[in-house]
Design a protein around this motif. Sequence first.
Motif, PDB file in Angstrom:
ATOM      1  N   PHE A 179      19.663  -9.644 -20.481  1.00 25.05           N
ATOM      2  CA  PHE A 179      20.897  -8.875 -20.530  1.00 25.05           C
ATOM      3  C   PHE A 179      22.093  -9.751 -20.176  1.00 25.05           C
ATOM      4  O   PHE A 179      23.144  -9.675 -20.815  1.00 25.05           O
ATOM      5  N   GLY A 180      21.927 -10.582 -19.156  1.00 33.99           N
ATOM      6  CA  GLY A 180      23.004 -11.482 -18.745  1.00 33.99           C
ATOM      7  C   GLY A 180      23.409 -12.441 -19.847  1.00 33.99           C
ATOM      8  O   GLY A 180      24.583 -12.781 -19.978  1.00 33.99           O
ATOM      9  N   LYS A 181      22.432 -12.872 -20.630  1.00 35.08           N
ATOM     10  CA  LYS A 181      22.740 -13.764 -21.745  1.00 35.08           C
ATOM     11  C   LYS A 181      23.635 -13.062 -22.772  1.00 35.08           C
ATOM     12  O   LYS A 181      24.363 -13.704 -23.498  1.00 35.08           O
ATOM     13  N   ARG A 182      23.583 -11.744 -22.784  1.00 34.15           N
ATOM     14  CA  ARG A 182      24.344 -10.990 -23.775  1.00 34.15           C
ATOM     15  C   ARG A 182      25.622 -10.377 -23.190  1.00 34.15           C
ATOM     16  O   ARG A 182      26.714 -10.824 -23.506  1.00 34.15           O
ATOM     17  N   ILE A 183      25.487  -9.370 -22.331  1.00 31.56           N
ATOM     18  CA  ILE A 183      26.687  -8.671 -21.853  1.00 31.56           C
ATOM     19  C   ILE A 183      26.617  -8.279 -20.382  1.00 31.56           C
ATOM     20  O   ILE A 183      27.218  -7.295 -19.954  1.00 31.56           O
ATOM     21  N   GLY A 184      25.913  -9.033 -19.593  1.00 32.23           N
ATOM     22  CA  GLY A 184      25.659  -8.669 -18.209  1.00 32.23           C
ATOM     23  C   GLY A 184      26.868  -8.538 -17.318  1.00 32.23           C
ATOM     24  O   GLY A 184      26.823  -7.827 -16.313  1.00 32.23           O
ATOM     25  N   TYR A 185      27.958  -9.188 -17.638  1.00 35.42           N
ATOM     26  CA  TYR A 185      29.128  -9.126 -16.767  1.00 35.42           C
ATOM     27  C   TYR A 185      29.643  -7.709 -16.586  1.00 35.42           C
ATOM     28  O   TYR A 185      30.383  -7.420 -15.656  1.00 35.42           O
ATOM     29  N   LEU A 186      29.228  -6.787 -17.436  1.00 30.69           N
ATOM     30  CA  LEU A 186      29.720  -5.409 -17.360  1.00 30.69           C
ATOM     31  C   LEU A 186      29.091  -4.601 -16.232  1.00 30.69           C
ATOM     32  O   LEU A 186      29.725  -3.699 -15.699  1.00 30.69           O
ATOM     33  N   ILE A 187      27.806  -4.888 -15.853  1.00 27.01           N
ATOM     34  CA  ILE A 187      27.134  -4.020 -14.875  1.00 27.01           C
ATOM     35  C   ILE A 187      26.595  -4.734 -13.647  1.00 27.01           C
ATOM     36  O   ILE A 187      25.989  -4.107 -12.795  1.00 27.01           O
ATOM     37  N   CYS A 189      25.786 -17.292 -16.723  1.00 23.37           N
ATOM     38  CA  CYS A 189      26.366 -18.588 -16.366  1.00 23.37           C
ATOM     39  C   CYS A 189      25.560 -19.812 -16.765  1.00 23.37           C
ATOM     40  O   CYS A 189      26.091 -20.916 -16.718  1.00 23.37           O
ATOM     41  N   THR A 190      24.312 -19.640 -17.119  1.00 26.26           N
ATOM     42  CA  THR A 190      23.478 -20.810 -17.397  1.00 26.26           C
ATOM     43  C   THR A 190      23.391 -21.035 -18.900  1.00 26.26           C
ATOM     44  O   THR A 190      22.776 -20.252 -19.620  1.00 26.26           O
ATOM     45  N   GLU A 191      24.005 -22.109 -19.326  1.00 27.06           N
ATOM     46  CA  GLU A 191      23.931 -22.486 -20.732  1.00 27.06           C
ATOM     47  C   GLU A 191      22.524 -22.994 -21.040  1.00 27.06           C
ATOM     48  O   GLU A 191      21.921 -23.694 -20.235  1.00 27.06           O
ATOM     49  N   GLY A 249      15.127  -0.324  -5.858  1.00 26.54           N
ATOM     50  CA  GLY A 249      16.233  -0.644  -4.967  1.00 26.54           C
ATOM     51  C   GLY A 249      16.187  -2.087  -4.492  1.00 26.54           C
ATOM     52  O   GLY A 249      17.199  -2.796  -4.501  1.00 26.54           O
ATOM     53  N   LEU A 250      14.999  -2.532  -4.088  1.00 26.09           N
ATOM     54  CA  LEU A 250      14.852  -3.909  -3.614  1.00 26.09           C
ATOM     55  C   LEU A 250      15.065  -4.932  -4.719  1.00 26.09           C
ATOM     56  O   LEU A 250      15.507  -6.048  -4.461  1.00 26.09           O
ATOM     57  N   SER A 251      14.742  -4.563  -5.929  1.00 25.42           N
ATOM     58  CA  SER A 251      14.855  -5.517  -7.039  1.00 25.42           C
ATOM     59  C   SER A 251      16.295  -5.733  -7.494  1.00 25.42           C
ATOM     60  O   SER A 251      16.559  -6.656  -8.257  1.00 25.42           O
ATOM     61  N   MET A 252      17.230  -4.926  -7.015  1.00 21.16           N
ATOM     62  CA  MET A 252      18.595  -5.003  -7.519  1.00 21.16           C
ATOM     63  C   MET A 252      19.307  -6.303  -7.165  1.00 21.16           C
ATOM     64  O   MET A 252      20.104  -6.805  -7.956  1.00 21.16           O
ATOM     65  N   ASP A 253      19.032  -6.885  -5.997  1.00 21.67           N
ATOM     66  CA  ASP A 253      19.631  -8.192  -5.680  1.00 21.67           C
ATOM     67  C   ASP A 253      19.149  -9.246  -6.672  1.00 21.67           C
ATOM     68  O   ASP A 253      19.941 -10.015  -7.214  1.00 21.67           O
ATOM     69  N   ALA A 254      17.841  -9.280  -6.895  1.00 20.30           N
ATOM     70  CA  ALA A 254      17.283 -10.245  -7.848  1.00 20.30           C
ATOM     71  C   ALA A 254      17.775  -9.951  -9.260  1.00 20.30           C
ATOM     72  O   ALA A 254      18.030 -10.878 -10.041  1.00 20.30           O
ATOM     73  N   PHE A 255      17.919  -8.677  -9.584  1.00 24.77           N
ATOM     74  CA  PHE A 255      18.442  -8.270 -10.891  1.00 24.77           C
ATOM     75  C   PHE A 255      19.868  -8.797 -11.076  1.00 24.77           C
ATOM     76  O   PHE A 255      20.198  -9.371 -12.112  1.00 24.77           O
ATOM     77  N   ALA A 256      20.699  -8.617 -10.048  1.00 24.95           N
ATOM     78  CA  ALA A 256      22.079  -9.106 -10.123  1.00 24.95           C
ATOM     79  C   ALA A 256      22.118 -10.624 -10.271  1.00 24.95           C
ATOM     80  O   ALA A 256      22.917 -11.161 -11.045  1.00 24.95           O
ATOM     81  N   VAL A 257      21.244 -11.323  -9.535  1.00 24.61           N
ATOM     82  CA  VAL A 257      21.189 -12.786  -9.645  1.00 24.61           C
ATOM     83  C   VAL A 257      20.723 -13.187 -11.039  1.00 24.61           C
ATOM     84  O   VAL A 257      21.253 -14.126 -11.635  1.00 24.61           O
ATOM     85  N   SER A 258      19.741 -12.483 -11.580  1.00 18.61           N
ATOM     86  CA  SER A 258      19.252 -12.834 -12.916  1.00 18.61           C
ATOM     87  C   SER A 258      20.320 -12.569 -13.976  1.00 18.61           C
ATOM     88  O   SER A 258      20.456 -13.348 -14.916  1.00 18.61           O
ATOM     89  N   ILE A 259      21.092 -11.509 -13.816  1.00 20.51           N
ATOM     90  CA  ILE A 259      22.191 -11.259 -14.755  1.00 20.51           C
ATOM     91  C   ILE A 259      23.208 -12.396 -14.655  1.00 20.51           C
ATOM     92  O   ILE A 259      23.639 -12.946 -15.677  1.00 20.51           O
ATOM     93  N   SER A 260      23.582 -12.753 -13.432  1.00 14.72           N
ATOM     94  CA  SER A 260      24.546 -13.846 -13.240  1.00 14.72           C
ATOM     95  C   SER A 260      24.035 -15.145 -13.837  1.00 14.72           C
ATOM     96  O   SER A 260      24.791 -15.877 -14.478  1.00 14.72           O
TER      97      SER A 260
END
Length: 193
Positions: A160-168, A25-27, A10-21
Amino acid sequence: MFETILIALGLSMDAFAVSISSGICTEGLKSRHILRGSFSFGLFQFAMPVLGWFLGSHFRTAIQNFDHWIAFALLVFIGGKMIVESFEPEPTSCDDTAAPQKAGKTDIRNIKTLFALSVATSIDALAVGLSYSLLGKSIFSPAVAIGLITFSVCIVGFEFGKRIGYLIEKRAELIGGLVLIGIGGKILLEHLL
């Protein structure tokens, strides 16, 4: 141990969301950036509960008769905040100028940015450490689990973010918030019943 794993997830989800973003977004996000980012998120997720536990240990005896209510309130607050954030609209651009204050839309290759994001995503863990202290539970093993799980989840999130993270991305925060609220309810029921 199962409860600790759920709290860590549960606590890791904020960091998970940031890592997906960041992955989205980071080329040119390289393996070294992913490892450094995941390590930083995991380190702060480890350190903040320990800090919260030490802060809570100084005034535990003064509030031990209602500590379960405080733990419940903190976890519900954290979980509720995550759920609300999961419904906030995302900017349509990954450009930092479009969303200068949005944590997930910044370049983690910058050390100062990574530090700020690591602190911001681990504030909730400080409150969980405080809750553990108020309940008279040990913090070292849970803090290690929180740090390691966050590190692992972030590696997956970046890739995951590098691939298809915008979905989740937003669903991760919603699930994490629901888990924390459920654990808060469990703590309260255990003490009341």
